[in-house]
Design an enzyme around this catalytic site. Structure first.
Site, short mmCIF file in Angstrom:
data_model
loop_
_atom_site.label_atom_id
_atom_site.label_comp_id
_atom_site.label_asym_id
_atom_site.label_seq_id
_atom_site.Cartn_x
_atom_site.Cartn_y
_atom_site.Cartn_z
N CYS A 163 0.88 -1.16 -0.17
CA CYS A 163 -0.02 -0.17 0.03
C CYS A 163 0.65 1.35 0.16
O CYS A 163 1.83 1.43 0.86
CB CYS A 163 -0.68 -0.11 1.15
SG CYS A 163 -1.92 1.62 1.54
N ASP A 169 20.94 0.40 -16.39
CA ASP A 169 20.87 -1.04 -15.67
C ASP A 169 19.88 -1.98 -16.47
O ASP A 169 18.66 -1.45 -16.70
CB ASP A 169 20.30 -0.51 -14.18
CG ASP A 169 19.85 -1.67 -13.45
OD1 ASP A 169 19.97 -2.75 -13.89
OD2 ASP A 169 19.79 -1.58 -11.99
#
Length: 412
Positions: free
Chosen positions: A201, A338
């Site tokens: 959440c 990356d």
């Protein structure tokens, strides 16, 4: 709209002229569109130029990790039913590129602006938008962007108390968290195929419950709001419950979702759903995406996928096996350097497709495909990969700079 017909000061006019001259020189030198360098020069000469250019426009901002360039095009087409539009249609979506685009639209009534997620709050401050569309947030450019929850927090703080109508996807908890600080939100049920960035959440860190298409936090009660617009199959449901057919030349469920959000934005400006959706049919390709090009006797369909959520959506729209697939991945600065995100993509969805792998980071991708137990061949370049495929259709999926390389090679 402001009544002042010429908001530009002499300094601003000089900045616009200088920016256009630099952009033209950049184009003449073969260095791309010149929009970014032109915008940078203009903003150096007048740091308030973006705000000045926007003050006579009704502005829409569009931000997301995936789909913002396409949605910007769809909204621009829809709003042309109501008046002239200026837009950064080619995706230069940071302040310099946005400034450059707006400088070219002196007679426009509407500004439809794609904004990079990291710059949304600042551009919203400068342009005083009437509407902001928030589509999704997922992991992207891992070396440069902070985690998605921090981006959502930046949106939430930057948009708190905004006068704009926020058109937001109620199926993405991060977007809902970001939009909930605004007093005027129109919720759209646009769907969310990629859920791996929203298991906790954003409000309290509790575990998100996801029964069916619903979601809520069992800890704090943060939950999916009730939408007033919804994507339902091939239709958009408006706030009155009327179903309007979506007719697009762009493929896939994700583009139907983009059309649903675009219809909700168009309605903010008084363009009815039927008119908006009919106009969206004009959009055939977006900066080369979805184009089918002839190359070495084959039909190559060019598809852009920059991050795990984008690859997942793209796999859902390619032709079934045994259609060959060419995958190209780079890791230059514009992509993010990356490549660990490759491990978040479910490449088992390509089972049955002959696969060719190209691009700067083809070996990274090859290792990932090997682990996913896929059949593939590593190739030196596009020409070699195409030669290995039979005549007919080939699906070509590439990340950002790899996609630009492909377009240059095929002359698109």
């Amino acid at each position: 709209m402001a009544g002042n017909s010429d908001p530009l000061t002499p300094r601003a006019k000089l900045a616009v002229t200088a920016g256009k001259a630099v952009a033209a020189a950049s184009r003449a030198a073969g260095r791309g569109s010149g929009s970014v360098i032109g915008g940078r020069v203009a903003l150096k000469l007048d740091p308030d130029l973006l705000a000045r250019l926007a003050q006579n426009l009704d502005v829409v901002l569009v931000s997301a990790t995936n789909g913002k360039t396409t949605t910007t095009r769809l909204i621009a087409e829809a709003l042309r039913a109501a008046g002239p539009v200026v837009s950064n249609a080619l995706g230069a979506n940071m302040p310099a590129g946005i400034t450059s685009a707006l400088a070219g639209g002196s007679d426009a009534q509407y500004g439809v602006i794609e904004v990079d997620e990291k710059y949304l709050a600042g551009v919203a401050r400068d342009t005083d938008p009437k509407c902001i569309a928030l589509l999704n947030l997922s992991r992207d450019q891992l070396d440069r962007a902070a985690e998605t929850r921090m981006l959502a927090e930046n949106w939430r703080e930057g948009l708190a108390g905004s006068k704009a109508v926020i058109v937001a996807n109620c199926d993405d908890p991060l977007v809902v968290w970001a939009a909930s600080s605004s007093p005027n939100v129109v919720w759209v049920a646009a769907g969310q195929m990629w859920k791996d960035d929203a298991w906790s959440c954003p409000a309290c860190g509790g575990v998100m419950q996801r029964p069916g298409d619903d979601w809520f936090c069992g800890e704090c009660g943060f939950r999916r709001p009730t939408p007033s617009w919804a994507l339902s199959g091939d239709h958009v449901l408006d706030p009155h419950g009327s179903a309007w057919p979506i007719h697009l030349q762009l493929p896939g469920r994700a583009n139907k979702a983009n059309a649903a959000s675009s219809a909700a934005v168009a309605a903010v400006f008084g363009v009815p759903p039927q008119v908006a959706l009919e106009r969206m049919y004009q959009v055939q390709a977006v900066a080369g995406r979805y184009d089918v090009v002839q190359f070495q006797g084959r039909d190559l369909r060019l598809l852009l996928a920059k991050n795990p959520a984008g690859w997942l959506e793209t796999f859902s729209l390619i032709d079934p096996p045994p259609t060959p697939v060419i995958l190209s991945v780079n890791a230059r600065s514009a992509d993010g350097t990356d490549t660990s995100w490759l491990w978040d993509v479910d490449y088992t969805r390509l089972t049955g497709h002959p696969i060719c792998v190209i691009g700067d980071r083809k070996l990274d991708l090859a290792v990932r495909l090997e682990v996913a137990n896929q059949q593939f061949q590593v190739c030196d370049n596009l020409d070699q990969a195409v030669q290995l495929c039979p005549p007919g259709r080939i699906e070509v999926i590439a990340n950002y700079t790899a996609f630009q390389d492909l377009r240059r090679r095929v002359g698109n």
